[in-house]
Scaffold this active site. Structure first.
Site, mmCIF file in Angstrom:
data_model
loop_
_atom_site.group_PDB
_atom_site.id
_atom_site.type_symbol
_atom_site.label_atom_id
_atom_site.label_comp_id
_atom_site.label_asym_id
_atom_site.label_seq_id
_atom_site.Cartn_x
_atom_site.Cartn_y
_atom_site.Cartn_z
ATOM 1 C CB CYS A 35 55.995 81.786 21.184
ATOM 2 S SG CYS A 35 56.080 82.715 22.704
ATOM 3 C CG ASP A 37 47.436 80.136 23.550
ATOM 4 O OD1 ASP A 37 47.730 79.683 22.426
ATOM 5 O OD2 ASP A 37 47.115 79.431 24.513
ATOM 6 C CB CYS A 104 45.316 78.088 28.484
ATOM 7 S SG CYS A 104 46.227 77.126 27.299
#
Lengths: 128, 384
Positions: A35, A37, A104
């Protein structure tokens, strides 16, 4: 596209320091292929300073931009100082990130920390 | 080229003929269709003329069309309206795992109110299993609701076959035709459709208007109460300019536009499949004429979409990072694809205004951008 700052778009479309370093002194890999990045950070260390740093990222615009930014923030810093780079530092340098995309940024700081730790572990082993 | 719009499954540009047809109902015949004076009656005439055009386009009777604010409202009215009519004697609805959110989230809400919902599986191409549907129908089932043309992967279900099953088993059949309307033939009699959701802004009409076909004799509860408009099924002063525009959009939709889109789409798919390590999501045949959904493996959908946007090309992605919830597309998940393939997907949707020149421009850009992003990708080389 989500609404990103100009700086994020610039780093996303023209990322710096991308690729791998052969014979890197430290490698940090984070993320989960199931799932989301994935990020890899490679560092070269000389006199306790990060002399070279590169990255590879599978992810969205924010993930690519944060990767590019963290490599620029960490370059030429001592490993001790580079470890202190926070999620907020990265977001600030990018002139802000959408709140949904802060994870992120966390991925980028985690990858860098892991790369430095990998370098330190290798060094400890070599010193022994 | 500055701007190429390839997100027509999200919404379309209004046709200038539609806009022109609407304008008098803002400035001249702006009356309330319930008023008895002349401009009210002009509005009423326009309303009924529009209803006739839309009814005719799906072989329905004029009084079987209810105007709503769009696809989402029509889907809500169909599901909730029938549930409250049938509950508690019957409480079971059958649908699929690849419906639009306006069906799935309505179903989830109805589950809290006592509904039992069966979410049918689909195969790798997105087709449902008709035997599984047949087996799922019980004496508690009052409704089967199926998306005709899927908004993400373009798969078109065989609604005639489903209609036949529903008729034989004596359950109602609702079709969500938001994406397929005017692109795939709809005939409520031949296909045994009891309720059909239609909308305007996917076919170059205005936003904020849609319709629900309800076969005569079907009992359904209203969701919006008030002055008794639309046979008391949807109160509220009618959006005459919107409805007139909707009807105009239906009237000018042509078969040759469908053919044109299909030819361009096929060329586009053929060129995209030349890029190494890509997968077409959804079927080659029985696919909406304007839909392409493709995974550029090892690249996030939002990344390729963002690079395309920097060249003025608007597309959409089913990747987790794009949605509000950061969740992978439920449609691609239902096809059984890995999250990586789902997150690598890009949706390109054409319209009758899409030109070959635009397609060539995009085809020329994509391989270079894919290359650039793959150079950054840690997934290249199969280390993960």
């Amino acid at each position: 596209m989500m609404k990103y700052s100009k700086k994020v778009m610039q780093e996303f479309l023209h990322p710096k320091n991308l690729g791998e370093i052969k014979n890197a002194d430290g490698i940090g890999k984070v993320g989960n292929p199931i799932c989301g990045d994935i990020m890899e950070v490679y560092i070269k260390v000389k006199d306790n300073k990060i002399s070279d740093i590169k990255f590879k990222t599978f992810g969205c615009a924010a993930a690519i931009a944060t990767s590019s930014m963290i490599t620029q923030l960490a370059k030429k810093k001592t490993t001790k100082d580079a470890k202190k780079i926070s999620i907020n530092d990265v977001a600030k340098s990018l002139r802000g990130l959408p709140s949904l995309k802060m994870h992120c940024s966390a991925l980028a700081t985690d990858a860098l920390k892991l790369a430095i730790k990998d370098y330190e572990n290798k060094k400890k082993k070599a010193d022994r | 080229m500055k701007f190429v719009y390839l997100d027509n499954a999200a919404t379309t540009k209004i046709d200038s003929r539609v806009l022109k047809a609407m304008l008098p109902y803002f400035e001249k015949d702006y009356g309330n269709a319930s008023s008895q004076h002349l401009i009210g009656q002009n509005a009423k005439n326009a309303l009924e003329k529009s209803r006739k055009i839309i009814a005719k386009s799906i072989s329905a009777k004029t009084n079987e069309i209810i105007f709503t604010s769009g696809g989402t409202e029509s889907n809500n009215l169909a599901l909730k309206g029938l549930f409250f009519e049938n509950y508690p004697e019957k409480n079971h609805i059958i649908t699929t795992k690849i419906e639009h959110d306006s069906i799935l989230n309505t179903c989830k809400w109805l589950e809290k109110k006592g509904a039992k919902i069966t979410y049918l599986n689909v195969n790798k191409e997105g087709f449902m299993n008709y035997k599984e549907l047949e087996k799922s129908i019980t004496n508690k089932t009052f409704l089967v609701t199926i998306i005709h043309g899927n908004n993400e992967i373009g798969v078109i279900q065989d609604i005639e076959k489903i209609g036949k099953i529903c008729k034989e088993k004596g359950v109602l059949f609702h079709v969500d035709s938001c994406q397929s309307f005017t692109k795939v033939p709809l005939n409520v009699n031949k296909q045994n459709l009891d309720l059909v959701t239609l909308n305007s802004h996917k076919i170059h009409g205005p936003k904020g208007v849609g319709a629900l076909y309800i076969r005569k004799g079907i009992k359904i509860n209203a969701l919006i109460h008030g002055g008794g408009h639309e046979k008391a099924l949807r109160s509220g002063t009618e959006n005459i300019p919107g409805i007139v525009g909707f009807a105009k959009a239906v009237k000018i939709a042509k078969k040759r536009d469908v053919k044109k889109m299909e030819i361009l789409r096929n060329k586009f798919i053929k060129e995209l499949l030349k890029i190494p390590n890509v997968n077409l999501n959804g079927p080659m045949k029985n696919r909406l004429c304007n839909n392409i959904n493709i995974s550029f493996n090892n690249i996030e959908g939002e990344a390729i979409g963002g690079y395309l946007e920097s060249f003025g090309i608007c597309t959409s992605t089913g990747s987790a990072c794009m949605s509000h919830s950061l969740e992978t597309s439920h449609v691609l998940k239902a096809l059984g694809f890995s999250p990586l393939r789902a997150n690598s997907s890009l949706r390109i949707s054409l319209s009758k205004f899409t030109t070959e020149k635009e397609i060539n421009y995009v085809i020329n850009k994509i391989p270079k951008l894919v290359n650039k992003l793959r150079k950054i990708s840690p997934l290249e080389g199969g280390k993960w």
